[in-house]
Scaffold this motif. Structure first.
Motif, PDB file in Angstrom:
ATOM      1  N   ALA A 122       0.829  -1.213   0.000  1.00 50.47           N
ATOM      2  CA  ALA A 122       0.000   0.000   0.000  1.00 50.47           C
ATOM      3  C   ALA A 122       0.861   1.259   0.000  1.00 50.47           C
ATOM      4  O   ALA A 122       0.572   2.223  -0.725  1.00 50.47           O
ATOM      5  N   ILE A 123       1.915   1.265   0.802  1.00 48.14           N
ATOM      6  CA  ILE A 123       2.811   2.420   0.854  1.00 48.14           C
ATOM      7  C   ILE A 123       3.485   2.635  -0.494  1.00 48.14           C
ATOM      8  O   ILE A 123       3.557   3.763  -1.015  1.00 48.14           O
ATOM      9  N   SER A 124       3.973   1.554  -1.103  1.00 48.27           N
ATOM     10  CA  SER A 124       4.644   1.648  -2.401  1.00 48.27           C
ATOM     11  C   SER A 124       3.688   2.150  -3.482  1.00 48.27           C
ATOM     12  O   SER A 124       4.071   2.938  -4.365  1.00 48.27           O
ATOM     13  N   ALA A 130      -0.133   9.553  -8.427  1.00 47.89           N
ATOM     14  CA  ALA A 130      -0.160  11.004  -8.594  1.00 47.89           C
ATOM     15  C   ALA A 130      -1.463  11.616  -8.087  1.00 47.89           C
ATOM     16  O   ALA A 130      -1.490  12.778  -7.664  1.00 47.89           O
ATOM     17  N   SER A 131      -2.548  10.841  -8.105  1.00 48.61           N
ATOM     18  CA  SER A 131      -3.846  11.375  -7.680  1.00 48.61           C
ATOM     19  C   SER A 131      -4.005  11.426  -6.167  1.00 48.61           C
ATOM     20  O   SER A 131      -4.906  12.083  -5.655  1.00 48.61           O
ATOM     21  N   LYS A 132      -3.155  10.687  -5.453  1.00 44.34           N
ATOM     22  CA  LYS A 132      -3.220  10.605  -3.982  1.00 44.34           C
ATOM     23  C   LYS A 132      -4.543  10.008  -3.499  1.00 44.34           C
ATOM     24  O   LYS A 132      -4.998  10.299  -2.398  1.00 44.34           O
ATOM     25  N   LYS A 133      -5.139   9.159  -4.322  1.00 46.88           N
ATOM     26  CA  LYS A 133      -6.420   8.546  -3.962  1.00 46.88           C
ATOM     27  C   LYS A 133      -6.286   7.056  -3.610  1.00 46.88           C
ATOM     28  O   LYS A 133      -7.271   6.433  -3.221  1.00 46.88           O
ATOM     29  N   ALA A 134      -5.105   6.495  -3.754  1.00 45.96           N
ATOM     30  CA  ALA A 134      -4.920   5.083  -3.426  1.00 45.96           C
ATOM     31  C   ALA A 134      -5.199   4.848  -1.942  1.00 45.96           C
ATOM     32  O   ALA A 134      -4.842   5.670  -1.088  1.00 45.96           O
ATOM     33  N   GLU A 135      -5.863   3.748  -1.631  1.00 45.44           N
ATOM     34  CA  GLU A 135      -6.227   3.446  -0.252  1.00 45.44           C
ATOM     35  C   GLU A 135      -5.004   3.051   0.577  1.00 45.44           C
ATOM     36  O   GLU A 135      -4.076   2.429   0.068  1.00 45.44           O
ATOM     37  N   THR A 136      -5.037   3.383   1.848  1.00 43.12           N
ATOM     38  CA  THR A 136      -4.074   2.820   2.786  1.00 43.12           C
ATOM     39  C   THR A 136      -4.469   1.370   3.060  1.00 43.12           C
ATOM     40  O   THR A 136      -5.611   0.956   2.815  1.00 43.12           O
TER      41      THR A 136
END
Length: 215
Positions: A122-124, A130-136
């Motif tokens: 998840a961190i990687s 670029a959108s900063k929308k990926a889930e933790t």
């Protein structure tokens, strides 16, 4: 009451063949993916599922439909956003998952890093998004496990014993990580893999891969 959850990854998609990350974006099943899902449905046709819970993404819905249209016993369908794959923001449909897996495994080799593989994945992914929308990891885990517990509650309320759940690779790894404590480093759930999880007295336990047809 003991409830059997049969957890299934969707059939092969176009993005799977191209090794692209899918997340919440969708890619249709390939001809092979549809054929294999129908074949699995044929092998399961005499097994009575009391209900089907599926991710709301098209590849999971299509897989569940192909399987259940072969089944001799109609079952109610529940389409759940909570069973979606991890949200991966701008990486979806554009980035090879191999690069993110490699980066996560490299993080795991660092002796000062106490996070597990899925947390590092998840961190990687978020570093590359670029959108900063990926889930933790925590957000994806809480969403998925809350949905699984909700399905168990619904099953208990209706005295359902055997439930089919159609979801996604990273979602399944998350479930297994939470149940078993295995950090799932480098593991992959192949398309149409069927796993059995049992829910009893408020807890899930993992019983392993379950070959079809079910007995």
């Amino acid at each position: 009451m003991e409830i059997n959850f049969y957890i299934l990854r969707h059939g092969e998609t176009v993005y799977n063949t191209e090794k692209r990350m899918q997340g919440w974006s969708d890619s249709p099943l390939t001809e092979k993916g549809e054929k294999k899902a129908s074949q699995l449905g044929e092998s399961l046709k005499n097994f009575r599922f009391d209900a089907v819970f599926t991710s709301d993404l098209g590849r999971a819905v299509k897989t569940s439909e192909l399987i259940m249209e072969k089944n001799h016993y109609p079952a109610p369908f529940f389409t759940e956003q909570g069973l979606r794959e991890w949200g991966l923001g701008s990486l979806e449909g554009t980035v090879s998952y191999v690069s993110v897996i490699t980066a996560a495994l490299d993080r795991c080799k660092d002796s000062s890093n106490t996070r597990n593989f899925l947390e590092n994945f998840a961190i990687s992914a978020r570093e590359r998004d670029a959108s900063k929308k990926a889930e933790t990891y925590e957000k994806a885990r809480d969403r998925i496990m809350s949905t699984m517990k909700g399905a168990a509650f619904t099953a208990e309320k209706n005295s359902w014993k055997d439930i089919l759940v159609v979801t996604h690779g990273m979602a399944i790894l998350t479930i297994l990580n939470e149940i078993t404590g295995d950090d799932m480093a480098g593991k992959v759930i192949p398309n149409l893999t069927l796993l059995k999880i049992v829910y009893k007295d408020g807890y899930f336990s993992y019983e392993g891969e379950h070959p079809a047809p079910l007995a």
